[in-house]
Design an enzyme around this catalytic site. Sequence first.
Site, PDB file in Angstrom:
ATOM      1  N   TYR A 105       0.846  -1.193   0.000  1.00  0.00           N
ATOM      2  CA  TYR A 105       0.000   0.000   0.000  1.00  0.00           C
ATOM      3  C   TYR A 105       0.883   1.246   0.000  1.00  0.00           C
ATOM      4  CZ  TYR A 105      -3.791  -3.159   1.487  1.00  0.00           C
ATOM      5  OH  TYR A 105      -4.717  -4.184   1.575  1.00  0.00           O
ATOM      6  N   TYR A 134     -12.384  -7.822   3.852  1.00  0.00           N
ATOM      7  CA  TYR A 134     -12.025  -6.482   3.376  1.00  0.00           C
ATOM      8  C   TYR A 134     -13.035  -5.972   2.353  1.00  0.00           C
ATOM      9  CZ  TYR A 134      -9.641  -8.286  -0.938  1.00  0.00           C
ATOM     10  OH  TYR A 134      -9.323  -8.870  -2.145  1.00  0.00           O
TER      11      TYR A 134
END
Length: 448
Positions: free
Chosen positions: A175, A326
Amino acid sequence: MTTITHLVTAPVARDSRSFLLERVQPALSGLMDGSLSTLAPIFAVVLATHHPLTAFYTGAATALGAGVSMAFSERLSDTGDLTGRGNPVLRGAITGGGPHTRYPMTRRTIMNTFLPTTRLGWTGMHLTRVGFGAWAIGGGGWAYAWGNQDDAASVAAIRHAVDSGVNWIDTAAVYGLGHSEEVVAAALVGLPEADRPYVFTKGGLVWDPADRSAEPRRTGAPASIRTEVEASLRRLQTERIDLYQMHWPAEDGTPLEEYWQVFTDLKREGKIRSAGLSNHGILQLEAASQIGNVDAIQPPFNLIHRDAADDVLLWAREHEAGTIVYSPMASGLLTGAFTAARAAGLQPGDWRAGHPDFTAPALPANLALAEALRPVADRHGVTPAAVAVAWTLAFPAVTGAIVGARTPGQVDGWLPAATLELEDEDLTDIAAAIGATGAGNGPVYPSA
């Protein structure tokens, strides 16, 4: 001492799990700062003389009687049942350990929270029903970015979530190509240990520093995994990662058994507390479980993408693995704030621009489903976002949901999901809305 006397003289349940839950745990649940070494004689007497499964408890009585010392930093009723599944030390003592049950004898500090918690599999960690997702805060300039972000706002969002009781954060090395982990570390600087949330991260995606926009490579080579975990430890400024997950199945030719063995070794070495698999299917989960315990799984799951309910969630429930799902808000589609105009205006640096979920023909149905959540949200005085997240939490196998935010205000939008329990009427209305809009695929109602 009256509770201990009652414990020793009370009739004993025939089932070992029932005995521990009904007799031992209630007697000790009020002890906050005691020591197992001081409780050893009690355990030795109770376990050795008051239960027919003497062999089952011999290991526990012996270990505890020898003076295993570990300060109780939380109520026993908050660490899971005393079969050992919710407590690494007791689990090892009672079961005698084994290749899948090696845990360091270290003091565990409770993560303070006033929100409800659920045990993450057999890890001993108890998580709030929602956790802070740190994908978007990684910033722009890489293949799956959400566009440029304000680091100060991201830090404020994390701190607000933690101050509001959220006790875990999910991030990944990829990320922002390392940046998200750095932002998470910055947000946690100065927090007392008891207030520090659990931090989960992921590896197995390797990028080219010379070409940030290139697709990360799915790599499972043992040397690469070890290099990645060391880099994550440095960026997160910690000595141990609470949950380390393989982000995606490897595509470099490394067999699953080989990279999962590395994760198991890292857990034994103490670099990670627990190990999990993200985006892996049932056959892969089953293969991994033959090498070492799969502590947690992380699939995509929301009102639009519901297939996991008939797939990996069933596996997790059967194997008592933790499950953190998620994208419960479908990357913003189910927040109630997303519109067709906003979808059309997504910048090229935002991975959602042009994605099938955010374009016709799926977009109108997805937005209609989000709008259909409003009556349920109004009944509970919450946002559609909170309802969307709570729907995922209504499935029995789900431990918690990873929910992203880039500002404190966004946290406030979904935080009520941490305590929201949808009623049968709500779930029926939502199932009807799915049918009416035709959005997505998969089961529309939680199984019992």
